[in-house]
Design a protein around this motif. Sequence first.
Motif, mmCIF file in Angstrom:
data_model
loop_
_atom_site.group_PDB
_atom_site.id
_atom_site.type_symbol
_atom_site.label_atom_id
_atom_site.label_comp_id
_atom_site.label_asym_id
_atom_site.label_seq_id
_atom_site.Cartn_x
_atom_site.Cartn_y
_atom_site.Cartn_z
ATOM 1 N N VAL A 111 51.238 35.345 13.928
ATOM 2 C CA VAL A 111 50.510 34.399 14.774
ATOM 3 C C VAL A 111 49.152 34.015 14.185
ATOM 4 C CG1 VAL A 111 51.648 35.079 16.902
ATOM 5 C CG2 VAL A 111 49.605 36.314 16.182
ATOM 6 N N ARG A 112 48.808 34.579 13.011
ATOM 7 C CA ARG A 112 47.560 34.279 12.308
ATOM 8 C C ARG A 112 46.345 34.456 13.226
ATOM 9 N NH1 ARG A 112 48.227 31.652 7.402
ATOM 10 N NH2 ARG A 112 46.277 30.468 7.602
ATOM 11 N N ALA A 113 46.347 35.570 13.923
ATOM 12 C CA ALA A 113 45.221 35.963 14.776
ATOM 13 C C ALA A 113 45.212 37.478 14.837
ATOM 14 C CB ALA A 113 45.368 35.376 16.176
ATOM 15 N N TYR A 114 44.029 38.051 14.866
ATOM 16 C CA TYR A 114 43.891 39.510 14.882
ATOM 17 C C TYR A 114 43.802 40.040 16.309
ATOM 18 C CZ TYR A 114 43.151 39.599 9.841
ATOM 19 O OH TYR A 114 43.325 39.493 8.483
ATOM 20 N N LYS A 115 44.253 41.277 16.480
ATOM 21 C CA LYS A 115 43.994 41.970 17.739
ATOM 22 C C LYS A 115 42.486 42.050 17.965
ATOM 23 C CE LYS A 115 46.359 45.697 16.557
ATOM 24 N NZ LYS A 115 46.890 47.078 16.722
ATOM 25 N N PRO A 116 42.031 41.925 19.225
ATOM 26 C CA PRO A 116 42.798 41.953 20.477
ATOM 27 C C PRO A 116 43.110 40.572 21.081
ATOM 28 C CG PRO A 116 40.491 42.310 20.973
ATOM 29 C CD PRO A 116 40.582 42.123 19.474
ATOM 30 N N ALA A 117 43.371 39.569 20.259
ATOM 31 C CA ALA A 117 43.764 38.260 20.794
ATOM 32 C C ALA A 117 45.051 38.401 21.608
ATOM 33 C CB ALA A 117 43.971 37.269 19.650
ATOM 34 N N THR A 118 45.085 37.772 22.764
ATOM 35 C CA THR A 118 46.204 37.944 23.693
ATOM 36 C C THR A 118 47.534 37.565 23.073
ATOM 37 O OG1 THR A 118 44.705 37.475 25.537
ATOM 38 C CG2 THR A 118 47.057 37.314 25.986
ATOM 39 N N GLN A 119 47.555 36.501 22.236
ATOM 40 C CA GLN A 119 48.824 36.033 21.690
ATOM 41 C C GLN A 119 49.478 37.063 20.776
ATOM 42 O OE1 GLN A 119 45.805 34.614 21.108
ATOM 43 N NE2 GLN A 119 45.690 33.593 19.101
ATOM 44 N N VAL A 120 48.691 37.980 20.239
ATOM 45 C CA VAL A 120 49.263 39.012 19.375
ATOM 46 C C VAL A 120 50.174 39.941 20.182
ATOM 47 C CG1 VAL A 120 48.719 40.958 17.885
ATOM 48 C CG2 VAL A 120 47.299 38.912 17.801
ATOM 49 N N TYR A 121 49.725 40.325 21.366
ATOM 50 C CA TYR A 121 50.517 41.225 22.209
ATOM 51 C C TYR A 121 51.720 40.491 22.812
ATOM 52 C CZ TYR A 121 46.159 43.747 21.694
ATOM 53 O OH TYR A 121 45.044 44.372 21.156
ATOM 54 N N HIS A 122 51.529 39.213 23.153
ATOM 55 C CA HIS A 122 52.662 38.437 23.660
ATOM 56 C C HIS A 122 53.734 38.261 22.590
ATOM 57 C CE1 HIS A 122 50.960 37.800 27.512
ATOM 58 N NE2 HIS A 122 50.018 36.936 27.143
ATOM 59 N N LEU A 123 53.335 38.222 21.328
ATOM 60 C CA LEU A 123 54.305 38.127 20.231
ATOM 61 C C LEU A 123 55.368 39.213 20.348
ATOM 62 C CD1 LEU A 123 55.329 37.454 17.277
ATOM 63 C CD2 LEU A 123 53.551 39.047 16.498
ATOM 64 N N VAL A 124 54.936 40.439 20.613
ATOM 65 C CA VAL A 124 55.874 41.566 20.683
ATOM 66 C C VAL A 124 56.811 41.411 21.869
ATOM 67 C CG1 VAL A 124 56.078 44.058 20.937
ATOM 68 C CG2 VAL A 124 54.247 43.102 19.527
ATOM 69 N N ALA A 125 56.241 41.156 23.052
ATOM 70 C CA ALA A 125 57.079 41.046 24.247
ATOM 71 C C ALA A 125 58.079 39.904 24.122
ATOM 72 C CB ALA A 125 56.192 40.849 25.475
ATOM 73 N N ALA A 182 47.133 53.378 21.173
ATOM 74 C CA ALA A 182 46.097 53.081 20.191
ATOM 75 C C ALA A 182 44.973 54.092 20.325
ATOM 76 C CB ALA A 182 45.556 51.669 20.386
ATOM 77 N N CYS A 183 44.159 54.192 19.281
ATOM 78 C CA CYS A 183 42.986 55.062 19.347
ATOM 79 C C CYS A 183 41.704 54.263 19.518
ATOM 80 C CB CYS A 183 42.914 55.971 18.115
ATOM 81 S SG CYS A 183 42.511 55.123 16.574
ATOM 82 N N HIS A 184 41.822 52.947 19.687
ATOM 83 C CA HIS A 184 40.653 52.081 19.873
ATOM 84 C C HIS A 184 40.691 51.457 21.265
ATOM 85 C CE1 HIS A 184 41.704 51.729 15.468
ATOM 86 N NE2 HIS A 184 40.517 52.300 15.429
ATOM 87 N N VAL A 185 39.578 51.556 21.992
ATOM 88 C CA VAL A 185 39.522 50.959 23.324
ATOM 89 C C VAL A 185 39.671 49.444 23.260
ATOM 90 C CG1 VAL A 185 38.046 50.608 25.348
ATOM 91 C CG2 VAL A 185 38.194 52.866 24.306
ATOM 92 N N TRP A 186 39.145 48.810 22.199
ATOM 93 C CA TRP A 186 39.288 47.346 22.121
ATOM 94 C C TRP A 186 40.750 46.936 22.052
ATOM 95 C CZ3 TRP A 186 41.793 46.068 17.686
ATOM 96 C CH2 TRP A 186 41.607 46.871 16.548
ATOM 97 N N ASP A 187 41.606 47.807 21.518
ATOM 98 C CA ASP A 187 43.037 47.519 21.425
ATOM 99 C C ASP A 187 43.719 47.735 22.775
ATOM 100 O OD1 ASP A 187 45.412 46.795 20.219
ATOM 101 O OD2 ASP A 187 45.390 48.390 18.733
ATOM 102 N N THR A 188 43.367 48.806 23.466
ATOM 103 C CA THR A 188 43.978 49.032 24.779
ATOM 104 C C THR A 188 43.515 47.972 25.783
ATOM 105 O OG1 THR A 188 42.257 50.627 25.454
ATOM 106 C CG2 THR A 188 44.229 51.512 24.392
ATOM 107 N N VAL A 189 42.249 47.574 25.733
ATOM 108 C CA VAL A 189 41.755 46.518 26.622
ATOM 109 C C VAL A 189 42.495 45.206 26.346
ATOM 110 C CG1 VAL A 189 39.768 45.048 27.159
ATOM 111 C CG2 VAL A 189 39.489 47.533 27.039
ATOM 112 N N GLY A 190 42.659 44.867 25.070
ATOM 113 C CA GLY A 190 43.376 43.651 24.724
ATOM 114 C C GLY A 190 44.810 43.662 25.221
#
Length: 242
Positions: free
Chosen positions: A162-176, A190-198
Amino acid sequence: MNHELTTPADTNGEWIGGEPRVLVFDVNETLIDFESMNPLFEKIFGDARVMREWLGQLITYSMTITLSGLWEGYFTLGQGLLKMVGDIHGVQITDDDVEEIRQAMLTMPAHPDVEPGLTRLRDAGFRMVTLTNSPANPDGQSPLEHAGLAPFFERQFTVETVRAYKPATQVYHLVAQSLAVPPSTCFMVACHVWDTVGAQSAGYTAGLITRPGNAPLPVASLPQPNLVAPDLPSLADQLIQR
């Protein structure tokens, strides 16, 4: 020390969100050990702590280019930031240094607790995939493959798609969307809060592994991890108990 945190308020132990069916694992730091590069940074900079500075810059600038509507590959960005950190410290970074870091990023080992934790989760019947900022490696093994962890996962997703880095929402939607499952059935590890928040902002539930240098962010207005654990086997036990 109590590592269990089940709700943002933690008042009644209720689970906030859907039931986890697909476990989505971050790779860098969560599964593989960036600290393994400390000796290399000690050699280049005379201070192993510069590895953390460089990694922090890598996280910051990956988010920056996504927020700016730009794109550059993770390894290319990392190599440029290595030279930037070199300028900050007055250290000239050679082409050999850049190549050593590139190779090191591809060949980091797994944390020792990861294989036992993944084995428990696999045996319990969870579907497991990865979602990483690191690119695929068409010329050889991915970092996950080199660490010997790839057989645990049915898919390896990368933000390159998707040419975007976490925690951009579209990255997580890609998987689902790729797995044809609702985001509410996905559980980010994840071990990073920014990743769990995203991930939670995209509809996932999430678990935080408190690797050294990481901890929950106690801000009530932000999504809190559904589970918190010091290592992957402990997190696996909590998930299996559900």
